[in-house]
Each structure stands twice: as C-alpha cells, then as structure tokens.
Design a protein around this motif. Structure first.
Motif, PDB file in Angstrom:
ATOM      1  N   LEU A 143     -27.972  42.274 -46.837  1.00  0.00           N
ATOM      2  CA  LEU A 143     -29.053  41.373 -46.458  1.00  0.00           C
ATOM      3  C   LEU A 143     -28.647  40.643 -45.189  1.00  0.00           C
ATOM      4  O   LEU A 143     -27.801  39.776 -45.216  1.00  0.00           O
ATOM      5  N   CYS A 144     -29.224  41.037 -44.105  1.00  0.00           N
ATOM      6  CA  CYS A 144     -28.910  40.423 -42.821  1.00  0.00           C
ATOM      7  C   CYS A 144     -30.094  39.553 -42.429  1.00  0.00           C
ATOM      8  O   CYS A 144     -31.052  40.021 -41.835  1.00  0.00           O
ATOM      9  N   THR A 145     -29.996  38.316 -42.766  1.00  0.00           N
ATOM     10  CA  THR A 145     -31.107  37.420 -42.523  1.00  0.00           C
ATOM     11  C   THR A 145     -30.664  36.221 -41.716  1.00  0.00           C
ATOM     12  O   THR A 145     -29.545  35.758 -41.857  1.00  0.00           O
ATOM     13  N   VAL A 146     -31.526  35.771 -40.878  1.00  0.00           N
ATOM     14  CA  VAL A 146     -31.208  34.608 -40.071  1.00  0.00           C
ATOM     15  C   VAL A 146     -31.618  33.337 -40.806  1.00  0.00           C
ATOM     16  O   VAL A 146     -31.107  32.273 -40.546  1.00  0.00           O
ATOM     17  N   SER A 147     -32.505  33.468 -41.762  1.00  0.00           N
ATOM     18  CA  SER A 147     -32.913  32.290 -42.528  1.00  0.00           C
ATOM     19  C   SER A 147     -31.951  32.053 -43.682  1.00  0.00           C
ATOM     20  O   SER A 147     -31.246  32.947 -44.095  1.00  0.00           O
ATOM     21  N   GLY A 185     -23.878  39.694 -47.772  1.00  0.00           N
ATOM     22  CA  GLY A 185     -24.485  39.482 -46.474  1.00  0.00           C
ATOM     23  C   GLY A 185     -24.168  38.107 -45.939  1.00  0.00           C
ATOM     24  O   GLY A 185     -23.227  37.460 -46.384  1.00  0.00           O
ATOM     25  N   TYR A 186     -24.989  37.669 -45.006  1.00  0.00           N
ATOM     26  CA  TYR A 186     -24.723  36.390 -44.365  1.00  0.00           C
ATOM     27  C   TYR A 186     -26.013  35.680 -44.022  1.00  0.00           C
ATOM     28  O   TYR A 186     -27.085  36.273 -43.970  1.00  0.00           O
ATOM     29  N   SER A 187     -25.853  34.406 -43.790  1.00  0.00           N
ATOM     30  CA  SER A 187     -26.948  33.568 -43.349  1.00  0.00           C
ATOM     31  C   SER A 187     -26.385  32.656 -42.266  1.00  0.00           C
ATOM     32  O   SER A 187     -25.704  31.688 -42.557  1.00  0.00           O
TER      33      SER A 187
END
Length: 181
Positions: free
Chosen positions: A11-15, A57-59
């Motif tokens: 999950l590569c999300t900026v939020s 993933g990261y945020s």
C-alpha cells in the motif's frame, strides 16, 4: 504442502493510514503470535491450507521527513477479515508458516525504516525516492520469502524451519531500533 498461499499488499499511499479509518488489522508485535482465531474466514478441506493477508507499506506526507521518528510511518499489518485457514489441516504447521512470513516481513519493514532514516534528506526531493526505496525493499523481501519457502518446504522441514526462525529473530534484534514503539 505446496499450495500454501501468501499475499503481501504494498500500500503506497500519501495519505495517512490509521486504525481510525475502521480498517480491521493489527500490527506485527513480538508478543502476539498468530492464532487460528485470527483467520476470520474458516474453510474445510480447501485446496490449500491457508491464506494470510498482510499489508506492508508507508504513509509519508508533507514534512514527515522532519519527524524525529519515521518508524511510525512504515507499517506491517495482518488483515484478519481477508485471511482464511483450513480447519481440517494441521493448524500448528500452518500457523508456523504464516507467523514466519509475518516475522520476515517485519524484518523488511524495519530495514525500510532504517533506510528511510538514513536517507531523510532525500525525501525533500520528493516521494519518488521513497517509492523507489519501497519497491527495492519489497523486491528483496519477495526473493527472501521464496528462498524461505524453498528451503523449508513451507515450514515442513523442521531443521531448516528452526534455522530460519533463529536467523529472523537475530535480524529482528539487530534492527530493534526500528521497531514500532
């Protein structure tokens, strides 16, 4: 035993990703091992013994790179509602296999945290660096996971399984600075 399944969602999300959004998951924790009850979907006599849905993933957003502790921006979760187990199979073997994969993914989550900390200044240039780093960590993890599965035959070769568990514990200890607090 070759039919064990494992899935890792990147999950590569900026939020921000948080438990407040109602997602059913729990983070990796040394004191909490997977149990058959964690697998919310129960099946009998399935073609494979289990399916564990993990999410690593990261945020990272805005000025997160200025944060003292980027560790909390990298996550490694188990998703019970998307995971199933064959209730007629040897649950202890299935759980050993899935727990080892979860532990191994934690090693790579910690490596990701470490690399992010070591390269904080590159985040200023944009999230492309973080995306590339994430892809590299996932690629390394996937290769290592395949090696684990081949050497242990999905946790069925007891001697090799013990070697892997020992090595993973050693790596987790070496990277303890990058564990979630």
């Amino acid at each position: 035993m070759r039919h064990f399944l494992f899935s890792l969602l990147m999950l590569c999300t900026v939020s921000a990703f948080s438990q407040d959004k109602g997602e059913e998951f729990f983070s990796w924790n040394a004191a909490r091992k997977l149990t058959a009850d964690d697998f919310k979907i129960k099946k009998g006599r399935a073609t494979s013994s289990s399916f564990a849905q993990f999410s690593m993933g990261y945020s990272v957003k805005g000025f997160d790179f200025l944060s003292k502790n980027l560790n909390n921006r990298i996550f490694n979760h188990f998703i019970p509602s998307a995971s199933w187990i064959d209730t007629t199979a040897d649950a202890s073997l299935v759980l050993t296999y899935q727990q080892t994969l979860f532990d191994l993914s934690e090693v790579y989550a910690r490596q990701f945290r470490k690399k992010l900390k070591e390269n904080k200044k590159k985040i200023v240039m944009g999230l492309d660096f973080v995306n590339g780093l994430s892809e590299q960590v996932m690629s390394d993890f996937t290769k290592r996971r395949l090696q684990y599965e081949e050497e242990t035959r999905y946790a069925t070769v007891a001697e090799k399984q013990k070697e892997w568990e020992t090595q993973i514990l050693k790596e987790l200890e070496e990277l303890k600075e990058f564990a979630l607090k």
